[in-house]
Design an enzyme around this catalytic site. Structure first.
Site, PDB file in Angstrom:
ATOM      1  N   ASN A  14      65.363 -30.940  -8.372  1.00  0.00           N
ATOM      2  CA  ASN A  14      65.698 -32.367  -8.420  1.00  0.00           C
ATOM      3  C   ASN A  14      64.669 -33.111  -7.567  1.00  0.00           C
ATOM      4  OD1 ASN A  14      66.818 -34.899  -8.342  1.00  0.00           O
ATOM      5  ND2 ASN A  14      68.597 -34.336  -7.105  1.00  0.00           N
ATOM      6  N   LYS A  16      64.261 -36.204  -7.341  1.00  0.00           N
ATOM      7  CA  LYS A  16      64.749 -37.524  -6.899  1.00  0.00           C
ATOM      8  C   LYS A  16      63.659 -38.566  -7.161  1.00  0.00           C
ATOM      9  CE  LYS A  16      67.739 -35.184  -3.675  1.00  0.00           C
ATOM     10  NZ  LYS A  16      68.469 -35.158  -2.430  1.00  0.00           N
ATOM     11  N   HIS A 109      75.271 -36.981  -9.091  1.00  0.00           N
ATOM     12  CA  HIS A 109      74.726 -36.607  -7.779  1.00  0.00           C
ATOM     13  C   HIS A 109      75.339 -37.509  -6.711  1.00  0.00           C
ATOM     14  CE1 HIS A 109      71.918 -36.034  -4.485  1.00  0.00           C
ATOM     15  NE2 HIS A 109      71.582 -34.894  -5.065  1.00  0.00           N
ATOM     16  N   GLU A 111      74.128 -39.034  -4.342  1.00  0.00           N
ATOM     17  CA  GLU A 111      73.372 -40.269  -4.085  1.00  0.00           C
ATOM     18  C   GLU A 111      73.738 -41.346  -5.103  1.00  0.00           C
ATOM     19  OE1 GLU A 111      69.510 -38.424  -3.942  1.00  0.00           O
ATOM     20  OE2 GLU A 111      70.081 -37.446  -2.062  1.00  0.00           O
ATOM     21  N   GLU A 181      77.401 -29.311  -3.985  1.00  0.00           N
ATOM     22  CA  GLU A 181      76.444 -29.858  -3.025  1.00  0.00           C
ATOM     23  C   GLU A 181      77.210 -30.547  -1.893  1.00  0.00           C
ATOM     24  OE1 GLU A 181      72.300 -30.323  -4.788  1.00  0.00           O
ATOM     25  OE2 GLU A 181      73.326 -32.217  -5.067  1.00  0.00           O
ATOM     26  N   GLY A 187      69.567 -32.732   2.223  1.00  0.00           N
ATOM     27  CA  GLY A 187      68.424 -33.347   2.899  1.00  0.00           C
ATOM     28  C   GLY A 187      68.548 -33.365   4.419  1.00  0.00           C
ATOM     29  N   SER A 220      69.818 -28.394   1.150  1.00  0.00           N
ATOM     30  CA  SER A 220      68.864 -27.783   2.091  1.00  0.00           C
ATOM     31  C   SER A 220      68.589 -26.308   1.795  1.00  0.00           C
ATOM     32  CB  SER A 220      69.339 -27.964   3.541  1.00  0.00           C
ATOM     33  OG  SER A 220      69.353 -29.331   3.883  1.00  0.00           O
ATOM     34  N   GLY A 241      66.285 -29.856  -3.799  1.00  0.00           N
ATOM     35  CA  GLY A 241      65.694 -31.174  -3.604  1.00  0.00           C
ATOM     36  C   GLY A 241      64.340 -31.067  -2.911  1.00  0.00           C
ATOM     37  N   GLY A 242      64.345 -31.266  -1.600  1.00  0.00           N
ATOM     38  CA  GLY A 242      63.085 -31.330  -0.834  1.00  0.00           C
ATOM     39  C   GLY A 242      62.149 -30.158  -1.079  1.00  0.00           C
TER      40      GLY A 242
END
Ligand code: PGA
Length: 260
Positions: A14, A16, A109, A111, A181, A187, A220, A241-242
Site C-alpha cells: 500500500n 498510500k 483503510h 486512514e 491493521e 506507521g 509496521s 505500507g512504509g
C-alpha cells in the site's frame, strides 16, 4: 536450502500517497530480478504480490512490470467508489478499475475511515461493488490503542465486520481478503506481537459465517519482524505500507512468506 512454497501467501504493498515514476520503475526492475512471482515447476506462485500505487501510477506501473519481466505481479487500487457510476467528481468506480487492469482493491483503510469519515456500512457496499466487477476486496479492520486497552478489540472488529454479513452471501464472503491493521501499529513502528496478531486473526477467521479467502496482518511490518508474524498459522501474508516504498525491504518481506 531450497525454499518450498507453502500454500500461496499474499503480500500487498500500500503505497498510500507516496511514490513517483522513478520509484515504480525501480520497484518493477527489482521485483523482476528477485523472481518472487515465478514458481519452480510451473506451479502456482509461492507468493502472490499485489502493488497498490496511487491511481495515476496504475497504468505506468503495469507497463513497467511487463517491460521488466514480472507479469505475475498484480495491481490493486487503494479505494473505490461505493457508487456504480454517475456525477461523483473525483471518484473512481470498481468497473473502471477492473477495466484498467486492476485485480484487487484495498477498502476501508483506517486512514479513509478517520480522514474521510468512511463507515463500515459504506465499506461493505464498496466490497460488494468490487466483487460485482471481479476485483478481490482487501477489507481493512482494526482497533485504536484506547479500544485495545479497554479490552474492546473483538467488539470493535465485530462491529466493523457486521455489515458484511448482510451485504454479502457465502460465496462472496469466501472471496474476501481481510487485513487486520491495529491502528496503533500503522506507521508507528509499534507492531502487534506475533501472539497478539495470531489471537485476533483466529478470532476473525471464526467470527464470520464463511471464512475469508485470506487474512493479512498490517501495521509496521518490516523485514525484521515479518518472519515471526508470517509463521503464525492464521496469518496468510501482509499489507505493507512504509516498507513497501523501499525495494530491498519489500522483497525481504515477500521472501519471509517462503518457508525454508
Ligand atoms: P505501515 O502501514 O506498514 O507503514 O504501518 C500499513 C498500512 O497502513 O497499510
Amino acid at each position: 536450502m531450497p525454499q518450498t512454497p507453502a500454500p500461496t501467501a499474499l503480500v500487498v504493498a500500500n503505497w498510500k500517497m507516496h511514490g513517483s515514476k522513478a520509484l515504480l520503475t525501480e520497484m518493477a526492475q527489482n521485483l523482476a530480478a528477485a523472481r518472487l512471482d515465478s514458481a519452480a515447476d510451473n506451479g502456482p506462485p509461492a507468493t502472490q504480490i499485489v502493488l497498490c500505487p496511487p491511481t495515476p501510477y496504475l497504468a505506468p506501473l503495469a507497463a513497467s512490470l511487463i517491460q521488466a519481466g514480472a507479469p505475475g505481479i498484480q495491481l490493486g487500487a487503494q479505494d473505490l467508489s461505493e457508487h456504480p457510476e454517475g456525477p461523483h467528481t473525483g471518484q473512481i468506480s470498481a468497473k473502471m478499475l477492473a477495466d484498467s487492469g486492476c485485480q484487487w482493491a484495498i477498502i476501508g483503510h483506517s486512514e479513509r475511515r478517520t480522514q474521510c469519515g468512511e463507515t463500515s456500512e459504506q465499506t461493505a457496499t464498496k466490497v460488494a461493488r468490487a466483487l460485482e466487477h471481479g476485483l478481490t476486496p482487501i477489507l481493512c479492520i482494526g482497533e485504536t490503542l484506547a479500544q485495545r486497552k479497554a479490552g474492546t478489540t473483538e467488539q470493535i472488529l465485530s462491529q466493523q465486520l457486521a455489515p458484511l454479513q448482510t451485504a454479502l452471501n457465502a460465496a462472496q464472503l469466501r472471496k474476501l481478503v481481510i487485513a487486520y491493521e491495529p491502528i496503533w501499529a500503522i506507521g508507528t513502528g509499534a507492531t502487534a506481537s506475533p501472539t497478539q496478531a495470531q489471537q485476533v486473526h483466529a478470532f476473525i477467521r471464526h467470527h464470520l459465517d464463511t471464512p475469508p479467502r485470506a487474512l493479512l496482518y498490517g501495521g509496521s511490518v518490516k523485514p525484521a519482524n515479518a518472519p515471526a508474524l508470517f509463521a503464525e498459522p492464521d496469518i496468510d501474508g501482509g499489507l505493507i505500507g512504509g516498507a513497501a516504498l523501499v525495494a530491498a525491504d519489500f522483497i525481504a518481506i515477500c521472501r519471509a512468506t517462503l518457508r525454508p
